[in-house]
Write an enzyme that holds these catalytic residues in place. Structure first.
Site, PDB file in Angstrom:
ATOM      1  N   GLY A  78      -0.268 -22.657 -21.334  1.00  0.00           N
ATOM      2  CA  GLY A  78      -0.409 -23.905 -22.081  1.00  0.00           C
ATOM      3  C   GLY A  78       0.961 -24.422 -22.479  1.00  0.00           C
ATOM      4  N   GLU A  79       1.013 -25.119 -23.604  1.00  0.00           N
ATOM      5  CA  GLU A  79       2.262 -25.671 -24.152  1.00  0.00           C
ATOM      6  C   GLU A  79       2.854 -26.786 -23.302  1.00  0.00           C
ATOM      7  OE1 GLU A  79       5.177 -22.605 -24.776  1.00  0.00           O
ATOM      8  OE2 GLU A  79       3.809 -21.304 -25.885  1.00  0.00           O
ATOM      9  N   GLY A  80       2.223 -27.142 -22.185  1.00  0.00           N
ATOM     10  CA  GLY A  80       2.826 -28.072 -21.246  1.00  0.00           C
ATOM     11  C   GLY A  80       3.732 -27.383 -20.254  1.00  0.00           C
ATOM     12  N   ILE A 133       8.173 -23.382 -23.567  1.00  0.00           N
ATOM     13  CA  ILE A 133       8.244 -24.817 -23.304  1.00  0.00           C
ATOM     14  C   ILE A 133       9.615 -25.381 -23.648  1.00  0.00           C
ATOM     15  CG2 ILE A 133       7.284 -25.472 -25.566  1.00  0.00           C
ATOM     16  CD1 ILE A 133       6.937 -27.267 -22.134  1.00  0.00           C
TER      17      ILE A 133
END
Length: 338
Positions: free
Chosen positions: A304-306, A104
């Protein structure tokens, strides 16, 4: 006072969701019709430009300030053997975020986003949802407000992400409670678990639903009982963004699951949201369908994590560049519409 300081404030916000600015959408539509291209020829890029205009209240929306927030929390349900990694990894990854070494970090830099990392009581996991509510009322409110606090003045576009070992288990429970269906329909492999762990995970979600389902009479109570701190924080950020008319890019399964309880009673909660991508987590497509969203990307991502939202942010930038920087027929001295 914080935007979501009390349960009543949370409920009030959810029942008073502001709509987009239709006048700005109309002005942006007029501009689109004047640009040197055939009508509709840029497809979803045109739709994104109008979407951004409506939430920013500008004929020419912008993405000069993109803000990314990654929330981290630990989960008591990890003790049920539902993850491929131990809970210690959450704190280790938070350290990696803060040192700039995670995916990210690279992807936020690439799309020009400011990155904020919010760790939520990592030394104190939520309660095991198979045995007790994940959070007390005070803990859930604190998490919601931790999310709301990242939505500051001047943000043009927001996306949120998460880090939390075992958090696909509460995410599956939230979706099953909000939208119905068997636990097995919402449970996926998350961090890459084997078949034995899948069976344990389905069992954990089943037990959690049996224990808490009769008491999940409101979105707040569903989040409190079945969620987690980082999950509630994402919900708080997305709701606060709506109240401030900040458009949001939704990331993967867990991000979308965070607003499932809200969408179950207030379906228009997603009006200010664009689904960045459809992840490889099995149930994400189902969630997007229930939320009424068509993803921009399908890249097989499941980090995930954006991370998926960070990639999609570059599409938003492209959409606004075309909308704002193209010449009109009059400016280019091109005769007639194409």
């Amino acid at each position: 006072m914080s935007l979501l300081a009390t349960r009543a404030a949370f409920d009030t916000a959810l029942s008073n969701l502001p709509p987009p600015d239709l006048a700005s959408i109309e002005r942006a539509s007029v501009r689109q019709a004047e640009l040197t291209k055939p009508a509709g020829s840029l497809g979803r890029l045109e739709e994104i430009a109008l979407f951004m205009a409506g939430w920013q209240g500008r004929e020419r929306p912008r993405a000069d300030r993109i803000h990314a927030a990654v929330f981290a929390g630990n989960h008591g349900v990890a003790a049920q053997g539902v993850s491929a990694f131990p809970s210690e990894v959450t704190a280790q990854m938070v350290a990696n975020f803060r040192q700039g070494g995670a995916a990210i970090n690279a992807l936020a830099l690439a799309c020009g986003a400011d990155l904020e990392v919010v760790a939520l009581n990592l030394d104190r996991p939520t309660a095991d949802i198979t045995q007790a509510p994940a959070m007390t009322e005070a803990e859930c409110l604190a998490a919601l407000n931790a999310g709301a606090e990242v939505v500051r003045d001047g943000i043009d576009l927001l996306f949120v992400g998460e880090m939390g070992i075992a958090n696909t288990t509460p995410a599956a429970a939230l979706c099953a409670q909000a939208f119905g269906g068997e636990a097995a329909a919402w449970v996926g492999r998350g961090s890459g678990i084997d078949d034995a762990a899948i069976i344990r995970k389905i069992g954990a979600v089943d037990r959690a639903l049996e224990l808490h389902g009769p008491h999940c009479g409101s979105p707040f109570e569903t989040l409190r009982r079945l969620g987690g701190r980082e999950i509630a924080a994402m919900a708080g950020a997305i709701l606060a963004a709506r109240m401030r008319r900040v458009p949001v890019l939704l990331d993967g399964f867990i991000c979308c699951a965070s607003i499932a309880p809200l969408a179950a009673v207030a379906p228009t909660i997603t009006q200010h949201c664009i689904a960045a991508h459809c992840s490889a987590e099995a149930a994400h497509g189902q969630v997007l369908e229930r939320l009424g969203l068509e993803p921009l990307l399908r890249l097989g991502m499941r980090l995930g994590e954006g991370s998926g939202a960070a990639v999609a942010a570059q599409i938003v930038r492209s959409a606004l560049a075309a909308h704002n920087e193209m010449a009109t027929f009059a400016e280019a001295a091109v005769a007639g519409a194409l």
